[in-house]
Design an enzyme around this catalytic site. Sequence first.
Site, PDB file in Angstrom:
ATOM      1  N   LYS A 187      -0.635  33.049  92.948  1.00  0.00           N
ATOM      2  CA  LYS A 187      -2.119  33.157  92.884  1.00  0.00           C
ATOM      3  C   LYS A 187      -2.468  33.547  94.089  1.00  0.00           C
ATOM      4  CE  LYS A 187      -5.976  29.974  92.016  1.00  0.00           C
ATOM      5  NZ  LYS A 187      -6.861  29.594  91.065  1.00  0.00           N
TER       6      LYS A 187
ATOM      7  N   GLU B 102      -0.094  28.751  94.004  1.00  0.00           N
ATOM      8  CA  GLU B 102      -0.141  29.549  94.901  1.00  0.00           C
ATOM      9  C   GLU B 102      -0.768  28.921  95.982  1.00  0.00           C
ATOM     10  OE1 GLU B 102      -4.175  27.604  93.113  1.00  0.00           O
ATOM     11  OE2 GLU B 102      -5.741  28.713  94.801  1.00  0.00           O
TER      12      GLU B 102
HETATM   13  P1  13P Z   1     -11.620  30.184  93.446  1.00  0.00           P
HETATM   14  O1  13P Z   1     -11.681  31.005  92.974  1.00  0.00           O
HETATM   15  O2  13P Z   1     -12.945  28.636  93.055  1.00  0.00           O
HETATM   16  O3  13P Z   1     -11.767  30.183  94.850  1.00  0.00           O
HETATM   17  O4  13P Z   1     -11.190  28.812  92.729  1.00  0.00           O
HETATM   18  C1  13P Z   1      -9.837  28.731  93.274  1.00  0.00           C
HETATM   19  C2  13P Z   1      -8.244  27.849  92.433  1.00  0.00           C
HETATM   20  O5  13P Z   1      -8.254  27.673  91.531  1.00  0.00           O
HETATM   21  C3  13P Z   1      -8.433  27.323  93.815  1.00  0.00           C
HETATM   22  O6  13P Z   1      -7.109  26.197  93.834  1.00  0.00           O
END
Ligand code: 13P
Length: 336
Positions: A217, A175
């Site tokens: 992500k 991510e």
């Molecule tokens: P949000 O969808 O609230 O941005 O959170 C996703 C997430 O895992 C952030 O690390």
Amino acid sequence: MSELNKIALKILSNGKGILAADESNGTMTKRLEAVNVESTPKNRLAFRETLFSSESMKDCIGGVILYDETINQISSLGKSIPELISASGAVPGIKVDTGAKNLANSPEEKITEGLDGLRERLKKYYELGARFTKWRGVYSISNNYPSKLAIHSNAHALARYAALVQECGMVPIVEPEVLMDGDHSADECLEKTSEVIKNCFEELILNKTDLSGIILKPNMILAGSNSKNKISNEEVSDKTLECLKNSVPTEVPGIAFLSGGQSEIEATENLNLINMNNSTNFIMTYSYGRALQQSALKFWSKDTTKITETQHVFNHRARMCTLAAQGKWSSDLENK
Ligand code: 13P
């Protein structure tokens, strides 16, 4: 097909998405206090267990990302939380980074920590039932940022994390979140996000990770939250697809977006358009925290004994997101 690829596809296929319920205790305390609920381990478990026992877990949620506290908790019916999640057919996952700290020599930027002792922690989480993990790098956009140092350091950490996770038989969610905060344009977001993602894949390849066994992500391509030049949902979808088509190797099975501060409807509508226009082979789905939980949390906070009713609110949101992950959502379904 590798075992890791099978796990990734189990999580992402058929319109399923990921429930990101891995808020740290600090973040969860902010969320609960904002709706006047005391943040105790019991209350945090009560809300999360309500979601994990919902009907929509079976047909919409392919994976749940947990926080360390939650993966070690026992549900009210005596099952462990990973057992409760697995019983619905979803895969339990765990956030394994230890948070973003100031980056030395660029203290306005962040570097995500957590590599020390990670191999041992991963073994423990595998034994507890986790089959996928998450690590989030954060980048902000301004005239000078993200710097090459922040881009490189975070990509390096993400890739070393991903290699260790695969060694342990789990699927890493990679991510890299380029934050929405600021007044930058959508084109700046497109440029910086593309650079960040490309850098991550260079490092992932250097670290010999199996790209068919990871989930990316990313953020969607949006104008900054303070920008005066907001773009349409169609443009969000076009720019997001352009970015991913040009930056993500084709071996990657799927992309699960974060919501990043978008409203529930915005995040649903944008995902729907992305899927309607998706000409790639990547699965494009959701890994939402706020955009899946916000309404449910607000409802639950008014009367925490209304479990079934809270689950209805969550089921609706999860079903809308799952329709969007198949390009089948429309705004009139929101009120049915
Ligand atoms: P949000 O969808 O609230 O941005 O959170 C996703 C997430 O895992 C952030 O690390």
